[in-house]
Design a protein around this motif. Structure first.
Motif, mmCIF file in Angstrom:
data_model
loop_
_atom_site.group_PDB
_atom_site.id
_atom_site.type_symbol
_atom_site.label_atom_id
_atom_site.label_comp_id
_atom_site.label_asym_id
_atom_site.label_seq_id
_atom_site.Cartn_x
_atom_site.Cartn_y
_atom_site.Cartn_z
ATOM 1 N N ARG A 79 13.205 8.188 12.167
ATOM 2 C CA ARG A 79 12.683 6.874 12.566
ATOM 3 C C ARG A 79 11.153 6.873 12.540
ATOM 4 O O ARG A 79 10.526 5.925 12.100
ATOM 5 C CB ARG A 79 13.196 6.501 13.962
ATOM 6 N N LEU A 80 10.591 7.999 13.021
ATOM 7 C CA LEU A 80 9.131 8.131 13.060
ATOM 8 C C LEU A 80 8.548 8.043 11.653
ATOM 9 O O LEU A 80 7.579 7.322 11.396
ATOM 10 C CB LEU A 80 8.777 9.481 13.691
ATOM 11 N N VAL A 81 9.163 8.763 10.719
ATOM 12 C CA VAL A 81 8.655 8.796 9.349
ATOM 13 C C VAL A 81 8.843 7.426 8.690
ATOM 14 O O VAL A 81 7.934 6.916 8.034
ATOM 15 C CB VAL A 81 9.370 9.906 8.537
ATOM 16 N N ASP A 82 10.011 6.805 8.901
ATOM 17 C CA ASP A 82 10.255 5.478 8.320
ATOM 18 C C ASP A 82 9.275 4.465 8.881
ATOM 19 O O ASP A 82 8.751 3.619 8.152
ATOM 20 C CB ASP A 82 11.692 5.020 8.612
ATOM 21 N N GLY A 83 9.042 4.571 10.192
ATOM 22 C CA GLY A 83 8.127 3.639 10.842
ATOM 23 C C GLY A 83 6.707 3.777 10.305
ATOM 24 O O GLY A 83 5.998 2.792 10.108
ATOM 25 N N ALA A 84 6.320 5.041 10.032
ATOM 26 C CA ALA A 84 4.954 5.278 9.576
ATOM 27 C C ALA A 84 4.777 4.882 8.124
ATOM 28 O O ALA A 84 3.698 4.469 7.711
ATOM 29 C CB ALA A 84 4.603 6.758 9.753
ATOM 30 N N ALA A 85 5.866 4.991 7.330
ATOM 31 C CA ALA A 85 5.769 4.726 5.893
ATOM 32 C C ALA A 85 5.702 3.222 5.591
ATOM 33 O O ALA A 85 5.935 2.402 6.444
ATOM 34 C CB ALA A 85 6.961 5.341 5.160
#
Lengths: 148, 249
Positions: free
Chosen positions: B243-249
């Motif tokens: 979720r963190l990576v998707d949110g940042a991307a």
């Protein structure tokens, strides 16, 4: 604490105690070899073998430094305040070499009790001072004060 | 009592730690940059020279903090190693992994600056003196810890082996510390002790103190950052990292 963790902790402590004991014994057995240098007292007392590479450490006796006029040869006395040993050396002395300063001479002891040094290292102590403070200390001290 | 344990357990959770440490990193980095800038300019340009050694004494302002960190980082790793071996806390293993390369660099820096200082002051780059030799051993112990982490197929086994090296390697710390008192050495005894005032005036030791604090701040910033990266890597298959990576991307 849960028994399994207590067991791990005790095992680890046991390991550390055993290892420190082993290490302590090794250092105790090697204690003379770990010392970087012999003191002049040890050399005068004759515990040091002749013609083997050794190091002698002590203070340069003020007024004892004699330089040859035509070469880099120098003779000086090293003392631990109890005994004194003459050292001969030919070469460039470190910047910190001066009367009263701690030095370590690397060389061989000859039959006359002189250390023929191949290398002279200077020691310095843990006290650092700005030049003006040192000048003030020297001015405050009577000229015949103890030179060590 | 129960709530205090819960509070402690939160910190052992990589996810919680990731969130909290992220907020600390900028502060540590700014503190490190500020303190190091002040210490280096003060120590290298404005502090008085030594009466015997002149300006070559100034390398002290890098040599001392590097040597302090080289030893205290290993002490910290040894405590973390105890936690790894007895309580199996993952975060403690992450700390050892992150701290070891930093500690190894500090030891190398202390040895390097010591050699550069030794040439003009003592007349030699290196001498097999007890203090110098024990510090070299410490450097190899750091390399051993780093090596152990990668020496096994599983991360867990590697972490435990490395932790064991930390605990046993810590026995070298008192040898480094007391070598100058126990044996005749070329290295001088400690300038700073807990029992006596420093053997130098304040305008000389204050920059050194600031430098030590700056090195500690740098250590905190680097280690927290490294731990964060390692947490993301190890937890890369979990939902929260996705979720963190998707949110940042």
């Amino acid at each position: 604490m849960r028994p399994v963790r207590r067991r791990r902790l005790l095992a680890l402590l046991g390991l550390v105690v055993a290892a420190s004991l082993a290490l302590g014994l090794v250092l105790y057995a090697l204690r003379q070899n770990i010392n970087l240098f012999f003191t002049p007292s040890q050399i005068v007392a004759g515990v040091v073998p002749l013609n083997q590479r050794l190091r002698v450490g002590g203070l340069v006796v003020p007024g004892s430094v004699e330089r040859a006029p035509d070469s880099l040869a120098v003779v000086f006395l090293v003392t631990d305040t109890a005994a004194t040993v003459p050292v001969t050396f030919e070469g460039i002395l470190p910047d910190l070499f001066r009367p009263g300063q701690g030095v370590v001479a690397v060389g061989r002891l000859d039959a006359q009790g002189t250390v023929r040094a191949e290398q002279v290292l200077a020691r310095h102590d843990e006290n650092y001072q700005p030049p003006e403070v040192q000048r003030a200390i020297e001015q405050a001290r009577p000229p015949d004060a103890d030179e060590y | 009592m129960k709530s205090r344990w819960n509070w402690l357990h939160q910190w052992a959770s990589p996810r919680w730690f990731y969130r909290r440490s992220g907020a600390c990193i900028p502060w540590c980095a700014v503190a490190a940059a500020g303190l190091l800038a002040v210490a280096l300019v003060w120590g290298l340009a404005f502090a008085p020279p030594d009466y015997q050694q002149g300006d070559s004494f100034r390398i002290f302002y890098i040599h001392l903090p590097a040597a302090v960190l080289a030893q205290s980082v290993f002490a910290g790793m040894a405590v973390a190693a105890l936690v790894v071996l007895v309580w199996r806390v993952k975060l403690a293993d992450l700390f050892i992994r992150a701290a070891a390369p930093f500690g190894a660099s500090m030891t190398a820096l202390a040895l390097g600056t010591g050699a550069i200082w030794g040439k003009p002051a003592w007349g030699t780059w290196w001498e097999w003196d007890a203090r110098l030799t024990a510090t070299l051993v410490q450097f190899f112990l750091y390399l051993g810890v780093i090596g152990m982490h990668g020496a096994f197929g599983s991360t867990r086994t590697g972490g435990r082996a490395a932790a064991l090296v930390c605990v046993l390697g810590a026995l070298n710390l008192p040898i480094i510390k007391f070598s100058v008192n126990w044996w005749h050495t070329l290295h001088q005894p400690a300038t700073f002790t807990l029992t006596a005032p420093p053997a130098m005036p304040a305008e000389m030791w204050l920059p050194a103190l600031v430098a030590v604090l700056g090195f500690y701040a740098l250590f905190a910033a680097v280690v927290l950052f490294q731990m964060q990266s390692e947490i993301l890597y190890r937890e890369r298959h979990t939902d929260w990292v996705r979720r963190l990576v998707d949110g940042a991307a």
